[in-house]
Structure formats: structure tokens, C-alpha cells
Design an enzyme around this catalytic site. Structure first.
Site, short mmCIF file in Angstrom:
data_model
loop_
_atom_site.label_atom_id
_atom_site.label_comp_id
_atom_site.label_asym_id
_atom_site.label_seq_id
_atom_site.Cartn_x
_atom_site.Cartn_y
_atom_site.Cartn_z
N ASN A 18 0.86 -1.18 0.00
CA ASN A 18 0.00 0.00 0.00
C ASN A 18 0.90 1.25 0.00
O ASN A 18 1.67 1.46 0.94
CB ASN A 18 -0.89 -0.05 1.25
CG ASN A 18 -1.84 1.12 1.31
OD1 ASN A 18 -1.47 2.24 1.01
ND2 ASN A 18 -3.06 0.87 1.71
N HIS A 21 0.99 6.23 1.74
CA HIS A 21 1.70 7.18 2.59
C HIS A 21 2.91 7.81 1.92
O HIS A 21 3.47 8.77 2.45
CB HIS A 21 2.01 6.55 3.95
CG HIS A 21 0.74 6.26 4.67
ND1 HIS A 21 -0.21 7.23 4.91
CD2 HIS A 21 0.20 5.11 5.12
CE1 HIS A 21 -1.26 6.69 5.50
NE2 HIS A 21 -1.03 5.39 5.64
N HIS A 54 -5.59 3.67 -1.86
CA HIS A 54 -6.92 4.05 -1.38
C HIS A 54 -7.19 5.50 -1.79
O HIS A 54 -6.52 6.41 -1.32
CB HIS A 54 -6.93 3.90 0.15
CG HIS A 54 -8.26 4.17 0.79
ND1 HIS A 54 -8.44 4.04 2.14
CD2 HIS A 54 -9.45 4.55 0.29
CE1 HIS A 54 -9.71 4.32 2.44
NE2 HIS A 54 -10.33 4.65 1.33
N ARG A 56 -9.25 8.24 -1.10
CA ARG A 56 -10.22 8.64 -0.08
C ARG A 56 -11.06 9.79 -0.57
O ARG A 56 -10.64 10.58 -1.43
CB ARG A 56 -9.50 9.03 1.21
CG ARG A 56 -8.79 7.89 1.89
CD ARG A 56 -8.24 8.33 3.23
NE ARG A 56 -9.27 8.39 4.23
CZ ARG A 56 -9.50 7.45 5.15
NH1 ARG A 56 -8.74 6.39 5.22
NH2 ARG A 56 -10.48 7.59 6.01
N ARG A 60 -6.79 12.84 0.80
CA ARG A 60 -5.70 13.26 1.68
C ARG A 60 -4.35 12.68 1.27
O ARG A 60 -3.31 13.19 1.65
CB ARG A 60 -6.00 12.92 3.12
CG ARG A 60 -5.94 11.45 3.44
CD ARG A 60 -6.12 11.18 4.90
NE ARG A 60 -7.49 11.41 5.33
CZ ARG A 60 -8.03 10.81 6.40
NH1 ARG A 60 -7.29 10.01 7.15
NH2 ARG A 60 -9.28 11.03 6.74
N GLU A 81 -8.60 0.52 -3.22
CA GLU A 81 -9.44 0.58 -2.02
C GLU A 81 -10.40 1.73 -2.16
O GLU A 81 -9.99 2.86 -2.48
CB GLU A 81 -8.58 0.79 -0.78
CG GLU A 81 -7.75 -0.41 -0.42
CD GLU A 81 -6.95 -0.16 0.83
OE1 GLU A 81 -7.08 0.90 1.46
OE2 GLU A 81 -6.16 -1.04 1.18
N THR A 112 -8.25 3.48 8.15
CA THR A 112 -9.47 2.68 8.14
C THR A 112 -9.56 1.92 9.46
O THR A 112 -8.87 0.94 9.67
CB THR A 112 -9.44 1.71 6.94
OG1 THR A 112 -9.05 2.46 5.79
CG2 THR A 112 -10.80 1.10 6.70
N GLU A 162 -10.95 -9.33 2.74
CA GLU A 162 -9.68 -9.01 3.41
C GLU A 162 -9.99 -8.90 4.89
O GLU A 162 -10.82 -8.08 5.30
CB GLU A 162 -9.09 -7.71 2.86
CG GLU A 162 -7.75 -7.40 3.51
CD GLU A 162 -6.98 -6.27 2.86
OE1 GLU A 162 -7.07 -6.10 1.63
OE2 GLU A 162 -6.29 -5.56 3.60
N HIS A 201 -3.63 -4.71 7.60
CA HIS A 201 -3.76 -3.55 8.50
C HIS A 201 -2.87 -3.75 9.74
O HIS A 201 -3.02 -4.72 10.47
CB HIS A 201 -5.18 -3.29 8.96
CG HIS A 201 -5.36 -1.85 9.38
ND1 HIS A 201 -5.73 -0.85 8.52
CD2 HIS A 201 -5.12 -1.24 10.57
CE1 HIS A 201 -5.76 0.30 9.16
NE2 HIS A 201 -5.39 0.09 10.41
N1 PXP Z 1 -5.78 -3.16 3.76
C1 PXP Z 1 -6.75 -2.21 3.84
C2 PXP Z 1 -8.10 -2.55 3.32
C3 PXP Z 1 -6.47 -0.93 4.35
O1 PXP Z 1 -7.44 0.00 4.41
C4 PXP Z 1 -5.16 -0.64 4.77
C5 PXP Z 1 -4.81 0.71 5.29
O2 PXP Z 1 -5.03 1.66 4.32
C6 PXP Z 1 -4.18 -1.65 4.66
C7 PXP Z 1 -4.54 -2.91 4.17
C8 PXP Z 1 -2.77 -1.43 5.05
O3 PXP Z 1 -2.70 -1.16 6.41
P1 PXP Z 1 -1.34 -0.60 6.99
O4 PXP Z 1 -1.09 0.72 6.30
O5 PXP Z 1 -1.61 -0.46 8.45
O6 PXP Z 1 -0.28 -1.61 6.67
#
Ligand code: PXP
Length: 250
Positions: A18, A21, A54, A56, A60, A81, A112, A162, A201
Site C-alpha cells: 500500500n 503514505h 486508497h 479517499r 488526503r 481501495e 481505516t 480481506e 492492517h
Molecule cells: N488493507 C486495507 C483494506 C487498508 O485499508 C489498509 C490501510 O489503508 C491496509 C490494508 C494497510 O494497512 P497498513 O497501512 O496499516 O499496513
């Protein structure tokens, strides 16, 4: 004559990275650097299996144009996402990502925070799941590891769920062991129902091994920790180390 049961080979656990960030840092200064597309290319170069992003409602981190730029720049499958809104469904139908993971979204949350209430929102989600599926997009639902949510995913016809690993990641000691058992049971239940289970997550080098060992899981999606580690070691090294830990677990 003795017969031995055929050995079932466990397919490789996929790693989706992901990259939201990277965009968070870029947006802090309003310019173009660091570019999430460059992160996606590094993930592809080191053998990552997918890119997760994602979009959003408040934009952001990832922006609209990032999605098409990511799709153009790598051939890795994109796991998009999205909130269950008309705006995001229309966006997904225009961009046709490999997969769409429906997540709950609240404007004021930092990330999330919980799973999607698939059980309580069947009528709202059903047309969304079918419109995405009809467009050839693999629909996944980001849900808490609870039997009623898995049953709801099955009724909705989602091919993938997931499992939200946030509770596991934040728990300690016996509470963490209990959360891990829940993940084991719900991955098995999903597979039994013909649904491919993924998880994600809050996963880190420290907590990933136990999750990666769950035999039915097909994919982990990991973001925040990897991007944080990339500051110290580089994204390439961070992804490779996560990959190694996942492989060791299997
Ligand atoms: N899976 C989903 C559906 C998420 O919303 C997120 C966070 O955006 C992640 C995985 C990844 O989580 P993390 O950034 O905490 O590794």
C-alpha cells in the site's frame, strides 16, 4: 498397497504494498516529491505482487491522477481501495483496476479503523458488488474476522475478503493469541465458503510471521509500516525483508 494423500502445495502468499503514505508525504509540501508512482515501480522491481492504493473521499493522500499514473507505470495488479459511494464506483468503472476492496470510510478517522459492516448493509452493497463484478473487477470486502461478516460476504457474492488485522496487531499477550485464533478460524471459514481470504492492517516485521503462517491466506496488504521503514532502509530493502519473513512463515 498403501495410499498416501496427495500433498497440497501451498501457493505463494502474495504481498500487496500500500503506497498511500508516499503520497501523504508528497502532499505535506504540495509538490510532486516523493512520487507514489516511483514507489510502485520499486515494488514491481523487487518482486512485489500488487499495488494497493486508497482514493479517499477527501483525497488526503492518493489523488485521482495517481491511479491512472500507477496503472500506466507498472503491470502489477492494482488493488483499488474504495468507499461504497457512487463517486468511487463510477471511478472504479472508468479505471477498471484488477481488484476493488470496499472499505468503510469516515472523514474524521486517521486510517481505516474498523471493518466494513457487510452484514448490516446488504441492500446498499449488493448493487455495488454486482456492478463492479460485471465490469470484470475482482471485488473484495475489508471486514472484521467475524462469522456473520463472512456469511454476508458470501451472500453478496464477493469472491474475496480481506480480514482486518488491526485488532490482532494492537493486542498483546493472551489477547493477541485470541485475535490470531480468530484470524485462523475466519480464514478457514472463508475458504470453506469458496471465498479467497486476504489480510491486512497494522502488519509489521514483528507481527507478520504468525499471520503469514495461516494456510488459507492468499495475500497480505501492507502499507504504513513498510513506508515508515523505507525512510531508514529504503523501500527496496523494506519490501524484501517483509517478503522474506512471509516466506519463512510458510
Ligand atoms: N488493507 C486495507 C483494506 C487498508 O485499508 C489498509 C490501510 O489503508 C491496509 C490494508 C494497510 O494497512 P497498513 O497501512 O496499516 O499496513
Amino acid at each position: 498397497m498403501t495410499t498416501t494423500a496427495p500433498q497440497r502445495l501451498q501457493p505463494r502468499l502474495r504481498l500487496g504494498v500500500n503506497i498511500d503514505h508516499v503520497a501523504t508525504i508528497r502532499n505535506a509540501r504540495g509538490g510532486e516529491h516523493p512520487d507514489p508512482v516511483r514507489a510502485a515501480q520499486i515494488v514491481a522491481a523487487v518482486g512485489g505482487d500488487g499495488i494497493t492504493a486508497h482514493l479517499r473521499e477527501d483525497r488526503r493522500h492518493i489523488r485521482d491522477e495517481d491511479i491512472s499514473r500507477i496503472q500506466a507505470a507498472t503491470s502489477l495488479p492494482l488493488n483499488f481501495e474504495m468507499a461504497a459511494t457512487e463517486e468511487m464506483v463510477a471511478f472504479a468503472l472508468r479505471h477498471k483496476p484488477h481488484a476493488a476492496c470496499i472499505v468503510p470510510e469516515r472523514r474524521e478517522e486517521r486510517t481505516t479503523e474498523g471493518g466494513l459492516d457487510a452484514a448490516g448493509q446488504h441492500n446498499r452493497l449488493a448493487p455495488i458488488v454486482s456492478r463492479l463484478a460485471d465490469a470484470g473487477i475482482r471485488v473484495s470486502l475489508f471486514i472484521a474476522p467475524e462469522p456473520r461478516q463472512i456469511e454476508a460476504a458470501m451472500k453478496l457474492g464477493a469472491p474475496v475478503i480481506e480480514l482486518h488485522t488491526g485488532e490482532y496487531a494492537h493486542a498483546e499477550g493472551e489477547a493477541r493469541a485470541a485475535e490470531l485464533r480468530r484470524l485462523y478460524d475466519m480464514a478457514a471459514l472463508a475458504a470453506h465458503c469458496g471465498i479467497e481470504p486476504h489480510a491486512g492492517h497494522g502488519l509489521t516485521y514483528e507481527n507478520v510471521t504468525a499471520v503469514a503462517a495461516i494456510p488459507q491466506l492468499a495475500e497480505l496488504n501492507i502499507g504504513h509500516y513498510l513506508i515508515g521503514e523505507a525512510i531508514f532502509t529504503g523501500l527496496e530493502a523494506a519490501v524484501l525483508k517483509m517478503r522474506e519473513l512471509m516466506d519463512t512463515a510458510r
